[in-house]
Design a protein around this motif. Structure first.
Motif, mmCIF file in Angstrom:
data_model
loop_
_atom_site.group_PDB
_atom_site.id
_atom_site.type_symbol
_atom_site.label_atom_id
_atom_site.label_comp_id
_atom_site.label_asym_id
_atom_site.label_seq_id
_atom_site.Cartn_x
_atom_site.Cartn_y
_atom_site.Cartn_z
ATOM 1 N N LYS A 88 0.843 -1.196 0.000
ATOM 2 C CA LYS A 88 0.000 0.000 0.000
ATOM 3 C C LYS A 88 0.877 1.245 0.000
ATOM 4 N N ARG A 89 0.341 2.291 -0.584
ATOM 5 C CA ARG A 89 1.049 3.558 -0.606
ATOM 6 C C ARG A 89 1.295 4.036 0.832
ATOM 7 N N ASP A 91 3.467 2.438 2.900
ATOM 8 C CA ASP A 91 4.130 1.365 3.638
ATOM 9 C C ASP A 91 5.637 1.609 3.699
ATOM 10 N N ASP A 115 1.480 4.574 -11.843
ATOM 11 C CA ASP A 115 1.520 5.956 -11.368
ATOM 12 C C ASP A 115 2.559 6.774 -12.129
ATOM 13 N N THR A 157 1.104 14.160 3.365
ATOM 14 C CA THR A 157 -0.069 13.287 3.413
ATOM 15 C C THR A 157 -0.375 12.758 2.019
ATOM 16 N N PRO A 159 -2.347 10.450 -1.013
ATOM 17 C CA PRO A 159 -3.767 10.434 -1.420
ATOM 18 C C PRO A 159 -4.625 9.460 -0.625
ATOM 19 N N ASN A 160 -4.022 8.385 -0.087
ATOM 20 C CA ASN A 160 -4.815 7.427 0.696
ATOM 21 C C ASN A 160 -4.894 7.790 2.169
ATOM 22 N N GLY A 161 -4.372 8.971 2.538
ATOM 23 C CA GLY A 161 -4.497 9.449 3.903
ATOM 24 C C GLY A 161 -3.322 9.131 4.812
ATOM 25 N N VAL A 162 -2.360 8.345 4.333
ATOM 26 C CA VAL A 162 -1.182 8.040 5.141
ATOM 27 C C VAL A 162 -0.341 9.300 5.301
#
Length: 251
Positions: A88-89, A91, A115, A157, A159-162
């Motif tokens: 996951k983006r 990680d 991407d 931050t 795009p997936n909120g990480v």
């Protein structure tokens, strides 16, 4: 049976049990290291402040499934990946350097297959969209020589909120302005959090895009941390050199 023979038999039985316990312990350790968790230590500053030189961490081997790089020395020729689960983006992952397929690297997953990644003026862009970053307090550290090190720090931050913190130690650094990287299918784009002190996927000749097969596992928790100027075996220095506040920090 004589007393002497009884004692000999008892000693042989005790030796057998000891050897059996040692072999069982080694087998259990091998299984855990191969299929569950593998320890790694941090040798460089490319992931500061998230990871510091002297951090020891556990990497989950099962997080992404298993490839031939999951097995020590690559002795099992697993084709591709089995029981695969996509990174996951955001990680933090350990992988084998594609250049030699043997050197362990640890970076953060930034770009997924397909991407487009670019850095402009030190700001990260994913698929043409600026990744928000917020200026926070400077990162401050004191080196072994007693000199203070200070660096601008940002909270980034994805795009997936990480969300995580990155350092920008040099204006117009080598990789602060790049072209567009198009991540191939089956590959990932990796970057260090210490952006101006990280050789990562931006350095195409040295790291480049990382094949999924090369992933070893996902960093999970810091189980020990000691100042970089103190060897871990100097246990008498632990009370002062161990970074107690970092132990059991999750990643």
């Amino acid at each position: 049976m004589s007393v002497a023979k009884d004692k000999t038999a008892e000693k042989e039985g005790g030796l057998y049990e000891t050897v059996k316990v040692i072999i069982q312990a080694l087998l259990i350790a091998f299984v855990i290291r191969t299929f569950l968790f593998q320890p790694f230590n941090i040798p460089s500053a490319s992931m500061v402040q998230t990871l510091l030189v002297g951090d020891y961490l556990f990497v989950s081997k099962y997080a992404y499934g298993y490839s031939r790089y999951s097995i020590p020395f690559g002795i099992v020729p697993i084709p591709g990946r089995i029981f695969a689960s996509q990174p996951k983006r955001g990680d933090i992952a350990v992988f084998k350097l594609p250049k030699d397929n043997s050197t362990d690297y640890i970076k953060r997953v930034i770009g997924l297959p397909g991407d487009e990644i670019q850095v402009t003026g030190g700001v990260l862009y994913i698929n043409g969209e600026e990744v928000p970053r917020e200026r926070v307090a400077d990162y401050v550290d004191v080196g072994p020589n007693g000199r203070e090190f200070r660096a601008p720090r940002y909270r980034e931050t994805l795009p997936n909120g990480v969300s995580y913190e990155v350092l920008d130690t040099e204006e117009n650094g080598l990789f602060d302005n790049t072209g567009i990287y198009k991540v191939p299918e089956g590959h990932y784009f990796m970057m260090g959090d210490n952006r101006d002190n990280s050789t990562d996927s931006r350095a195409q000749a040295f790291v480049g895009y990382v094949p999924f097969e090369n992933f070893v596992g996902r960093a999970e928790v810091i189980f020990f941390s000691i100042r970089e100027d103190t060897p871990i075996w100097q246990v008498w220095n632990w009370p002062w050199a161990v970074r107690w506040g970092r132990i059991f920090d999750s990643l």
